[in-house]
Scaffold this motif. Structure first.
Motif, PDB file in Angstrom:
ATOM      1  N   GLU B 254       0.836  -1.206   0.000  1.00 37.91           N
ATOM      2  CA  GLU B 254       0.000   0.000   0.000  1.00 37.91           C
ATOM      3  C   GLU B 254       0.870   1.255   0.000  1.00 37.91           C
ATOM      4  O   GLU B 254       0.542   2.256  -0.645  1.00 37.91           O
ATOM      5  N   PRO B 262       0.319   4.634  -8.953  1.00 35.91           N
ATOM      6  CA  PRO B 262       0.056   4.472 -10.386  1.00 35.91           C
ATOM      7  C   PRO B 262      -0.632   5.733 -10.936  1.00 35.91           C
ATOM      8  O   PRO B 262      -1.278   6.456 -10.183  1.00 35.91           O
ATOM      9  N   PHE B 263      -0.472   5.970 -12.221  1.00 33.27           N
ATOM     10  CA  PHE B 263      -1.151   7.104 -12.848  1.00 33.27           C
ATOM     11  C   PHE B 263      -2.662   6.881 -12.777  1.00 33.27           C
ATOM     12  O   PHE B 263      -3.125   5.751 -12.764  1.00 33.27           O
ATOM     13  N   TRP B 264      -3.393   7.984 -12.801  1.00 33.86           N
ATOM     14  CA  TRP B 264      -4.857   7.877 -12.730  1.00 33.86           C
ATOM     15  C   TRP B 264      -5.380   7.013 -13.873  1.00 33.86           C
ATOM     16  O   TRP B 264      -6.315   6.242 -13.709  1.00 33.86           O
ATOM     17  N   GLU B 268      -7.677   3.778 -13.379  1.00 33.36           N
ATOM     18  CA  GLU B 268      -9.018   3.645 -13.946  1.00 33.36           C
ATOM     19  C   GLU B 268      -9.210   2.348 -14.730  1.00 33.36           C
ATOM     20  O   GLU B 268     -10.326   1.893 -14.920  1.00 33.36           O
ATOM     21  N   LYS B 273     -12.772  -3.044  -7.255  1.00 36.07           N
ATOM     22  CA  LYS B 273     -12.255  -3.089  -5.882  1.00 36.07           C
ATOM     23  C   LYS B 273     -10.862  -2.488  -5.799  1.00 36.07           C
ATOM     24  O   LYS B 273     -10.554  -1.669  -4.937  1.00 36.07           O
ATOM     25  N   GLU B 279      -7.499   4.525  -5.599  1.00 31.61           N
ATOM     26  CA  GLU B 279      -7.995   5.903  -5.575  1.00 31.61           C
ATOM     27  C   GLU B 279      -7.957   6.453  -4.162  1.00 31.61           C
ATOM     28  O   GLU B 279      -7.545   7.585  -3.926  1.00 31.61           O
ATOM     29  N   TYR B 280      -8.384   5.611  -3.236  1.00 32.55           N
ATOM     30  CA  TYR B 280      -8.402   6.018  -1.835  1.00 32.55           C
ATOM     31  C   TYR B 280      -6.994   6.372  -1.363  1.00 32.55           C
ATOM     32  O   TYR B 280      -6.767   7.424  -0.769  1.00 32.55           O
ATOM     33  N   ARG B 282      -4.308   7.184  -3.051  1.00 33.43           N
ATOM     34  CA  ARG B 282      -3.734   8.365  -3.705  1.00 33.43           C
ATOM     35  C   ARG B 282      -4.351   9.644  -3.190  1.00 33.43           C
ATOM     36  O   ARG B 282      -3.675  10.649  -3.046  1.00 33.43           O
ATOM     37  N   ASN B 283      -5.633   9.582  -2.935  1.00 35.72           N
ATOM     38  CA  ASN B 283      -6.340  10.772  -2.474  1.00 35.72           C
ATOM     39  C   ASN B 283      -6.031  11.060  -1.001  1.00 35.72           C
ATOM     40  O   ASN B 283      -5.641  12.164  -0.633  1.00 35.72           O
ATOM     41  N   ALA B 284      -6.154  10.036  -0.179  1.00 36.24           N
ATOM     42  CA  ALA B 284      -6.005  10.243   1.266  1.00 36.24           C
ATOM     43  C   ALA B 284      -4.581  10.667   1.636  1.00 36.24           C
ATOM     44  O   ALA B 284      -4.381  11.418   2.577  1.00 36.24           O
ATOM     45  N   ALA B 286      -2.302  12.118  -0.573  1.00 35.44           N
ATOM     46  CA  ALA B 286      -1.832  12.798  -1.785  1.00 35.44           C
ATOM     47  C   ALA B 286      -0.489  13.505  -1.591  1.00 35.44           C
ATOM     48  O   ALA B 286       0.376  13.459  -2.464  1.00 35.44           O
ATOM     49  N   LEU B 289       2.932  11.587  -2.122  1.00 37.87           N
ATOM     50  CA  LEU B 289       3.383  11.086  -3.420  1.00 37.87           C
ATOM     51  C   LEU B 289       4.791  11.642  -3.668  1.00 37.87           C
ATOM     52  O   LEU B 289       5.054  12.813  -3.416  1.00 37.87           O
TER      53      LEU B 289
ATOM     54  N   GLU C 135      -0.075  14.763 -14.552  1.00 32.96           N
ATOM     55  CA  GLU C 135      -1.398  14.710 -13.931  1.00 32.96           C
ATOM     56  C   GLU C 135      -1.760  15.995 -13.195  1.00 32.96           C
ATOM     57  O   GLU C 135      -0.984  16.493 -12.394  1.00 32.96           O
ATOM     58  N   LYS C 143      -8.931  15.076   4.553  1.00 31.23           N
ATOM     59  CA  LYS C 143      -8.269  13.769   4.435  1.00 31.23           C
ATOM     60  C   LYS C 143      -8.311  13.069   5.792  1.00 31.23           C
ATOM     61  O   LYS C 143      -8.277  13.731   6.836  1.00 31.23           O
ATOM     62  N   PRO C 144      -8.386  11.739   5.775  1.00 30.50           N
ATOM     63  CA  PRO C 144      -8.538  11.030   7.056  1.00 30.50           C
ATOM     64  C   PRO C 144      -7.257  11.070   7.889  1.00 30.50           C
ATOM     65  O   PRO C 144      -6.160  11.146   7.348  1.00 30.50           O
ATOM     66  N   LEU C 159     -13.024   8.357   3.685  1.00 29.58           N
ATOM     67  CA  LEU C 159     -12.905   9.756   3.272  1.00 29.58           C
ATOM     68  C   LEU C 159     -14.237  10.467   3.438  1.00 29.58           C
ATOM     69  O   LEU C 159     -15.293   9.905   3.151  1.00 29.58           O
ATOM     70  N   GLU C 472      -0.099  16.971  -7.082  1.00 31.76           N
ATOM     71  CA  GLU C 472      -0.025  16.901  -5.618  1.00 31.76           C
ATOM     72  C   GLU C 472       1.410  17.055  -5.107  1.00 31.76           C
ATOM     73  O   GLU C 472       1.623  17.434  -3.966  1.00 31.76           O
ATOM     74  N   SER C 473       2.384  16.771  -5.966  1.00 35.01           N
ATOM     75  CA  SER C 473       3.773  16.951  -5.549  1.00 35.01           C
ATOM     76  C   SER C 473       4.223  18.401  -5.677  1.00 35.01           C
ATOM     77  O   SER C 473       5.323  18.757  -5.283  1.00 35.01           O
TER      78      SER C 473
END
Lengths: 144, 362, 501
Positions: B254, B262-264, B268, B273, B279-280, B282-284, B286, B289, C135, C143-144, C159, C472-473
């Motif tokens: 993880e 990975p790239f979006w 996608e 799953k 997505e989670y 990368r977002n949580a 972010a 990165l 990107e 964010k959590p 989230l 984001e970077s």
């Protein structure tokens, strides 16, 4: 085929289409030199009343009354475009009388004039379409 | 100018050897491996991390500390005594190597937190150790803890890595995992603490590259109590690992999906799953990165991981022979110690290669 | 005869050699600055009526027109400028508050112009966005702080509601009323096509635009105009407007003349009545009241939408933002003192608030110092003029930016700053039907899409140069910035080094 369509919703009544049309039939490069101090005779006209305005030009009808009525064969329809042979026109104005849109008018030299979609001059997009500042005149293919 | 006063960026060589069966082997192999990549370093830093080397003290935190002066040592030892039970302390054995100069005082302590202090702090023992290490490194001038894990140790210096290895008599240690680093900094700090590996607790990082996300990562990780004193990429990466692994509880796989996400467009294309999970992550996380070129080898208790940036802008090769796993900047650095490989491959960008001891911890 | 104290600021210059008397200038000027003299077949102009909006200049087919600054002058005086003198004449004549529109035009420092970006050389490769993925996607929202796993050990998505943007730019709040139906439609359609969001402002949401709800931020402001259940439900996010950069500390006023049938319905007020937004929310006199409104709105929408709190950048913005970050808000929007407006008292617009660059830098740092930066996203506004400003804002710490003025310029606005007259010749800041139709949304939305796509390309180029391949970077990556000509204090607040360091 592609035709000129107008939408009164976006027509501002600015009359620029008339000037671009008049300019298109001159051979000048500069509009100021072409149209300075002359009275223009555009093939497209703005109709306006009570705050509503829209441009009117030849519809290039599938069954054109002007062509039907032309006594010399000066008006012909080819590839969907109605054009005029000025050498044959004798100025009888039958076409002007028969056009239900009022899109045919006399020219300065006695022959009639009408929109020929700029095929004889600019080619491509008609100048009224290019010159409309608000997209109220479009040149496009639509399902007939 | 000293390390930590400016942002130091460098190119490098890295190598790692791991025995999945937990069989202990001498540190000579890792010296031989990193020596092959001499050209990738410039003599301004070299170092090693070794795991499983202190079995007799495996329940104690092993602090390796550089001192610039006797007074720093005195002050630091007072601090350690105040917070820890010191089971054993000694100079770290070294031998004279002409190329290694200006050595600081290098000491080793096996310690365990004083129960009363630990209870007062309301922290778990690892967090307590981390806090103390930061205290020493930021508050005690001239003292620097460069290794603080259990049953493992970092050995580093200014010099070419093979000289550093001989200086520390690394061939006399036996462990189940070694990593190494040869440094090519674009500046000349000449400070021993700035060499790699960088470590916190049992996490060690050797790294080749220059991350373009540095300040974004630094400012984020500092929000969670870490202090980036060295201003090197490696330090930040080590803290990110510690944070995500120890504090947040993400798995190594993880973590790879966070730091080398990975790239979006790739995400996608995954099944639902997996896509949602990626997505989670990368977002949580972010801001953690990492972009820009890097190849890293992360050592930790019972395992090792090799990872490239997501565009694979740095070279890295992995190899396997029986229970042995190898990773290095160049294939030659593997072949020099094991030419008869079962498998050799170049992992893709962002694809972490994780090896752990069979049957759990060492 | 009355004394005319003020000489016109601008002169309409007509090249009579080029004027073909097509009269388009006359037809298109809502201020009636142009006139046709039929006896002379000649166009003339009244400079006093000109607001310098360039509508006539842009439509003149022969380029016979230009507008120049008048060289008429007062006796030189570095203290009593012509502007100061004229404003006194105006107020001595009217007895009223001076009104202005759009953003602060005064000569305060623009910090974005004193910040330079980095690029990779040797030690780190730059990345070519034409060859490699680059990107710009951004998620806004809290964010959590910790992860959660199910019984099988799989990660649970914990989230809070997020906003997904294809690039870190949104269209900022401009109400239906302050701008036209067609301007709103252009913004809504562009946001939808671009995968970003636009903002209704405080004027409610016209029913025709509910279909763009997924790309709509609805605003709840002190006047509560047009706020009802369906309005909240049709949105992607809800913004509580506490303040506006152009006029911090004061409310809004849409004159009754602009409140026609449609606007009356949308705002839920009678036709022809003034729409007055009070200076404060009268149910928010402190931070705990804000928290109640945040949670009321969340409760009303089932905790499915992020709540944004928008404030003007004022002196203690960092403290205020810190309070908001703990109030349950998901996103903080900060509007700098150069932010635009449809109308504001001139003195307020020109003298209240602080630059967005400094506000952003101090808010971002403050939230980090307190360890709560990830509780909220930060969106900044107040004169983002180009993709370079976007990149600099993100590197200073913003998650995304709002653009208002730039979007209006794309739609044709020439920044004549006469919105408050209601006679916008470009069909943007007006409700007069004949003027509104001048903005054809079919063309307008495309221009907005073009602008954003162009910026996106440029953002990618700049990121690639820095060796960064995901936005984001870049966020908060202040090492990518250097100041030029800034003093120690400014550098310290911005958290950046000086060029050469």
């Amino acid at each position: 085929m592609k035709r000129v369509y107008v939408n009164e919703k976006w027509c501002l009544g600015c009359h620029l289409c008339e000037y671009y049309c008049a300019f298109a039939s001159t051979n000048e490069k500069d509009m100021a030199r072409a149209l300075k101090d002359i009275r223009i005779h555009p093939r497209i006209r703005i109709e306006e009343k009570d705050g509503i305005s829209f441009a009117v030009s030849c519809r290039h009808c599938d069954e054109p009354l002007c062509v039907k009525g032309c006594i010399t064969g000066a008006l012909t329809r080819k590839d969907g475009i109605i054009t005029i042979d000025r050498n044959r026109c004798i100025g009888c104005y039958t076409c002007i009388l028969s056009c239900p849109f009022g899109a045919v008018s006399p020219s300065e030299d006695g022959a009639i004039q009408k929109c020929e979609l700029c095929i004889k001059t600019a080619g491509g997009t008609p100048k009224c379409v290019e010159g409309c500042p608000n997209g109220a005149i479009v040149f496009e293919e639509r399902g007939e | 100018m000293r390390e930590g006063m400016f942002r130091n960026i460098s190119g490098c060589a890295i190598s790692g050897i791991f025995s999945k069966s937990g069989k202990r082997f001498s540190g000579k192999s890792i010296i031989d491996s990193i020596a092959v990549m001499h050209e990738r370093s410039n003599g301004l830093g070299g170092g090693f991390a070794a795991y499983g080397i202190y079995p007799e003290y495996k329940d104690y935190y092993a602090f390796h500390i550089f001192y610039e002066s006797k007074s720093a040592k005195k002050e630091c030892e007072e601090f350690i005594e105040e917070h820890f039970d010191i089971i054993n302390l000694s100079k770290i054995p070294t031998r004279k190597v002409p190329a290694i100069k200006d050595e600081p005082l290098i000491w080793r302590y096996f310690v365990t937190p004083l129960p009363t202090k630990l209870a007062d702090s309301q922290l778990d023992d690892k967090e307590f150790v981390v806090k103390c290490v930061f205290r020493i490194n930021t508050r005690i001038d001239g003292a620097y803890v460069f290794s603080s894990g259990k049953n493992m140790g970092v050995f580093k210096a200014v010099g070419f890595p093979e000289d550093v290895g001989r200086f520390y008599r690394l061939e006399e240690y036996e462990g189940y995992c070694f990593t190494a680093h040869g440094r090519y900094p674009t500046n000349t700090p000449g400070w021993w603490g700035g060499a790699h590996p960088f470590s916190l607790l049992d996490y060690t990082v050797v790294h080749n590259g220059e991350i373009s996300s540095y300040d974004a990562n630094r400012r984020t990780i500092e929000m969670y109590g870490y202090k980036c004193t060295l201003k090197t990429d490696t330090e930040v990466i080590a803290y990110i690992f510690d944070y995500l692994h120890r504090k947040i509880g993400l798995t190594l796989k993880e973590i790879c999906s966070v730091i080398a996400a990975p790239f979006w467009s790739t995400i996608e294309s995954k099944p639902q799953k997996e896509r949602e999970e990626l997505e989670y992550l990368r977002n949580a996380f972010a801001s953690l990165l990492i972009t820009g070129p890097f190849s890293i080898i992360v050592g930790f208790e019972g395992g090792m991981m090799a990872l490239n940036d997501r565009l694979k802008l740095r070279s890295m090769v992995c190899g396997e022979k029986d229970d042995m796993f190898y990773a290095a900047s160049e294939e030659a650095a593997i072949r020099v110690i094991q030419n008869d490989l079962d498998r050799i491959w170049s992992p893709r960008g962002g694809e972490g290669v994780i090896v752990t001891l069979e049957g759990g911890k060492a | 005869m009355a004394v005319e104290y003020i000489y016109p600021d601008y002169e309409i210059v007509r090249d009579y050699d080029r004027c073909i008397v097509c009269r388009v200038c006359e037809r298109q000027c809502a201020n009636e600055a142009h006139e046709y003299l039929s006896d002379k077949n000649k166009m003339v102009a009244d400079n006093a009526k000109c607001v310098n909006c360039h509508r006539c200049v842009s439509l003149c087919p022969t380029r016979a027109l230009k507008i120049v600054k008048s060289d008429h002058t007062f006796k030189e005086n570095a203290n009593w400028t012509g502007k100061s003198i004229k404003e006194i004449y105006k107020q001595a004549g009217s007895g009223g508050v001076l009104l202005s529109s759009m953003g602060n035009p005064e000569n305060y420092p623009v910090y974005f112009d004193k910040i330079l970006l980095n690029a990779s050389q040797v030690t780190n490769p730059s990345i070519d966005p034409l060859r490699e993925p680059m990107e710009t996607r951004v998620y806004l929202g809290a964010k959590p702080e910790r992860i959660e796993r199910d019984e099988k050990g799989r990660l649970i998505n914990n989230l809070k509601p997020q906003l997904k943007l294809s690039m870190p730019v949104m269209f900022s709040a401009m109400s239906y009323g302050s701008i036209s139906y067609n301007a709103h439609e252009s913004l809504a359609r562009a946001a939808t096509e671009l995968g970003i969001l636009y903002n209704t402002g405080e004027g409610g949401l016209h029913e025709d635009f509910y279909k763009y709800g997924k790309n709509t931020i609805v605003q709840v402001a002190s006047g509560r105009f047009g706020v009802h259940k369906k309005y909240l439900e049709s949105s992607a996010a809800i913004e509580i407007k506490m303040g506006q950069g152009a006029k911090p500390g004061i409310g809004g006023h849409l004159p009754g003349t602009k409140v026609g049938e449609d606007i009356s319905k949308t705002r839920m007020i009678p036709v022809g009545t003034d729409a007055i937004s009070p200076a404060p929310h009268h149910d928010i006199y402190s931070i705990e009241d804000l928290r109640q409104l945040v949670y009321s709105l969340k409760e009303a929408t089932g905790y499915t939408k992020p709540v944004i709190v928008k404030i003007a950048a004022v002196h203690n913005v960092a403290l205020i933002a810190s309070g908001i970050a703990r109030s349950g808000a998901d996103i903080i929007a900060i509007d700098g003192f150069r932010g635009g407006t449809g109308a504001a008292p001139t003195r307020i617009r020109d003298h209240v608030g602080i630059p967005i660059e400094l506000a952003l830098a101090s808010v971002d740092q403050r939230l980090r110092d307190e360890g709560i930066r990830n509780n909220v996203s930060i969106v900044v506004a107040g004169s983002i003029r180009s993709s370079a400003d976007v990149v600099k804002a993100v590197a200073l710490g913003a998650d995304a930016v709002y653009i208002g003025t730039a979007a209006l310029i794309a739609l044709g606005c020439h920044l004549c700053r006469s919105c408050h007259t209601g006679k916008c010749n470009w069909g943007i800041a007006t409700q007069r039907e004949d003027l509104v139709k001048r903005l054809n949304p079919n063309l307008g939305y495309k221009r907005l899409v073009n602008l954003m796509n162009a910026w996106k390309h440029e953002i990618k180029e700049m990121m690639g140069g820095m060796g960064i391949n995901s936005i984001e970077s870049l966020k908060g990556n202040r090492l990518m910035l250097r100041g030029v000509g800034l003093n120690e204090k400014e550098l310290q607040i911005l958290g950046i080094k000086h060029a050469g360091e």
